[in-house]
Design a protein around this motif. Structure first.
Motif, PDB file in Angstrom:
ATOM      1  N   ARG A 110       0.833  -1.204   0.000  1.00  0.00           N
ATOM      2  CA  ARG A 110       0.000   0.000   0.000  1.00  0.00           C
ATOM      3  C   ARG A 110       0.875   1.263   0.000  1.00  0.00           C
ATOM      4  N   THR A 111       1.997   1.202   0.708  1.00  0.00           N
ATOM      5  CA  THR A 111       2.929   2.335   0.706  1.00  0.00           C
ATOM      6  C   THR A 111       3.525   2.530  -0.678  1.00  0.00           C
ATOM      7  N   VAL A 112       3.850   1.436  -1.346  1.00  0.00           N
ATOM      8  CA  VAL A 112       4.358   1.510  -2.717  1.00  0.00           C
ATOM      9  C   VAL A 112       3.327   2.188  -3.621  1.00  0.00           C
ATOM     10  N   ASP A 113       2.079   1.789  -3.505  1.00  0.00           N
ATOM     11  CA  ASP A 113       1.019   2.398  -4.319  1.00  0.00           C
ATOM     12  C   ASP A 113       0.882   3.885  -4.016  1.00  0.00           C
ATOM     13  N   SER A 114       0.978   4.243  -2.741  1.00  0.00           N
ATOM     14  CA  SER A 114       0.855   5.648  -2.359  1.00  0.00           C
ATOM     15  C   SER A 114       1.987   6.479  -2.945  1.00  0.00           C
ATOM     16  N   LEU A 115       3.201   5.947  -2.892  1.00  0.00           N
ATOM     17  CA  LEU A 115       4.345   6.686  -3.422  1.00  0.00           C
ATOM     18  C   LEU A 115       4.287   6.799  -4.942  1.00  0.00           C
ATOM     19  N   ARG A 116       3.729   5.802  -5.581  1.00  0.00           N
ATOM     20  CA  ARG A 116       3.544   5.902  -7.031  1.00  0.00           C
ATOM     21  C   ARG A 116       2.565   7.040  -7.360  1.00  0.00           C
ATOM     22  N   GLN A 117       1.555   7.189  -6.517  1.00  0.00           N
ATOM     23  CA  GLN A 117       0.616   8.300  -6.683  1.00  0.00           C
ATOM     24  C   GLN A 117       1.325   9.639  -6.479  1.00  0.00           C
ATOM     25  N   VAL A 118       2.210   9.706  -5.496  1.00  0.00           N
ATOM     26  CA  VAL A 118       2.983  10.923  -5.270  1.00  0.00           C
ATOM     27  C   VAL A 118       3.840  11.247  -6.489  1.00  0.00           C
ATOM     28  N   GLY A 119       4.457  10.223  -7.063  1.00  0.00           N
ATOM     29  CA  GLY A 119       5.256  10.434  -8.267  1.00  0.00           C
ATOM     30  C   GLY A 119       4.443  11.011  -9.404  1.00  0.00           C
ATOM     31  N   GLU A 120       3.221  10.528  -9.549  1.00  0.00           N
ATOM     32  CA  GLU A 120       2.351  11.046 -10.615  1.00  0.00           C
ATOM     33  C   GLU A 120       1.946  12.496 -10.348  1.00  0.00           C
ATOM     34  N   ILE A 121       1.728  12.828  -9.075  1.00  0.00           N
ATOM     35  CA  ILE A 121       1.383  14.206  -8.727  1.00  0.00           C
ATOM     36  C   ILE A 121       2.531  15.157  -9.073  1.00  0.00           C
ATOM     37  N   LEU A 122       3.763  14.731  -8.801  1.00  0.00           N
ATOM     38  CA  LEU A 122       4.921  15.601  -8.998  1.00  0.00           C
ATOM     39  C   LEU A 122       5.468  15.574 -10.421  1.00  0.00           C
ATOM     40  N   LYS A 123       5.072  14.609 -11.196  1.00  0.00           N
ATOM     41  CA  LYS A 123       5.607  14.468 -12.554  1.00  0.00           C
ATOM     42  C   LYS A 123       5.435  15.709 -13.413  1.00  0.00           C
ATOM     43  N   PRO A 124       4.259  16.357 -13.427  1.00  0.00           N
ATOM     44  CA  PRO A 124       4.115  17.558 -14.269  1.00  0.00           C
ATOM     45  C   PRO A 124       5.056  18.694 -13.878  1.00  0.00           C
ATOM     46  N   TYR A 125       5.507  18.695 -12.622  1.00  0.00           N
ATOM     47  CA  TYR A 125       6.378  19.767 -12.140  1.00  0.00           C
ATOM     48  C   TYR A 125       7.853  19.413 -12.268  1.00  0.00           C
TER      49      TYR A 125
END
Length: 296
Positions: free
Chosen positions: A139-154
């Protein structure tokens, strides 16, 4: 007395010229937490006067300055002082099995702010103290992948920081395992000398690091006191403690780490001190260690 721009630039230019000639692999960086009471402008001016060319900013300083003077002024101050902002703190609450929505929204806000300032990496510490099971790691891995997607545009990388005492990601091996499973270009592991030396990690754990895998480094020492008395605030200026700093730097060099060594300290006498004097002392003690390790 206030320094004019020419004095500040002259004070900061020499270290860069020396590095260019010597082919430095790592470079000294000041973390604004170390002089937290000084604020954005005063800390940067002190660092520049001490010959520091790189800074890890902290969001409270940036937010306060931008609110008063605007983002263009924040960028211009860095340029005028000859300092590059290479990283930021602030990514709290997201190295979790299920981050709160507010934490994810704050990550997005910080990503936008950092991109505007020209910073491309954000430290995300795992300061959890709850009870976790093996099921929480996917679940932590999934959460961090979501964080990566949030920061990707920036174009900002979330750097997972293992923390001494964390009950989820508290060691280097766990941080490496989690970030490898995330497998996202905007999520990378980092290394903190203090959390490594004062926690459960072992020197041989550095053998697990792949070449070029570490994305950022916090550079501190561990005081010579019983480990039971260590806490998040007991971090020494490099050279004042008992860590084998030269040996660890040489291992990081073999692992092809190329980047800042950001000095993050929490002692009140430093945080409330003159940023110039604090930065000068840190530079005077850190650079000889870096040279002995062959990374400066």
């Amino acid at each position: 007395m206030p320094l004019n721009r020419r004095q500040l630039l002259l004070g900061a230019a020499l270290p860069a010229a020396v590095r260019a000639q010597s082919g430095a692999k790592m470079y000294l960086c000041m973390h604004q937490t170390t002089t937290a009471a000084a604020g954005y402008r005063r800390s940067l001016e002190g660092y520049a006067k001490a010959g520091i060319r790189y800074v890890e900013v902290i969001p409270p300083h940036v937010d306060e300055f931008v609110k008063q003077e605007g983002m263009p002024a924040a960028r211009r101050l860095l340029t005028d002082l000859g300092i590059k902002a290479v990283a930021s703190g602030g990514g709290r609450g997201v190295v979790q099995p299920k981050p709160e929505r507010a934490a994810l929204e704050e990550i997005k806000r910080l990503g936008e702010t950092l991109a505007a300032l020209g910073v491309d990496r954000m430290v995300c510490p795992c300061n959890t103290a709850g009870k976790f099971t093996l099921d929480d790691y996917p679940r932590t891995v999934d959460s961090l992948r979501q964080v990566g997607e949030i920061l990707k545009p920036y174009k900002v990388v979330a750097m997972v920081e293992f923390m001494r005492g964390s009950t989820l990601v508290g060691t280097l091996p766990t941080a490496l395992k989690v970030t490898r499973e995330v497998n996202h270009p905007n999520v990378m592991p980092m290394f903190d000398f203090y959390h490594f030396g004062a926690g459960l990690s072992r020197l041989e754990d550095l053998d697990l690091v792949r070449e070029g895998e570490l994305h950022h480094v916090h550079f501190q020492d561990v005081p010579d006191i019983p480990r039971e008395l260590l806490d998040n605030g007991t971090r020494d200026v490099p050279g004042d403690g008992v860590l084998p700093l030269v040996r660890i730097l040489q291992i990081l060099d073999r692992k092809k780490y190329r980047g800042p060594l950001s000095v993050e300290l929490f002692y009140p006498h430093l945080q409330k001190g003159d940023p110039f004097e604090v930065a000068r002392r840190i530079r005077q003690q850190s650079e000889p260690i870096m040279k002995r390790a062959g990374v400066a």
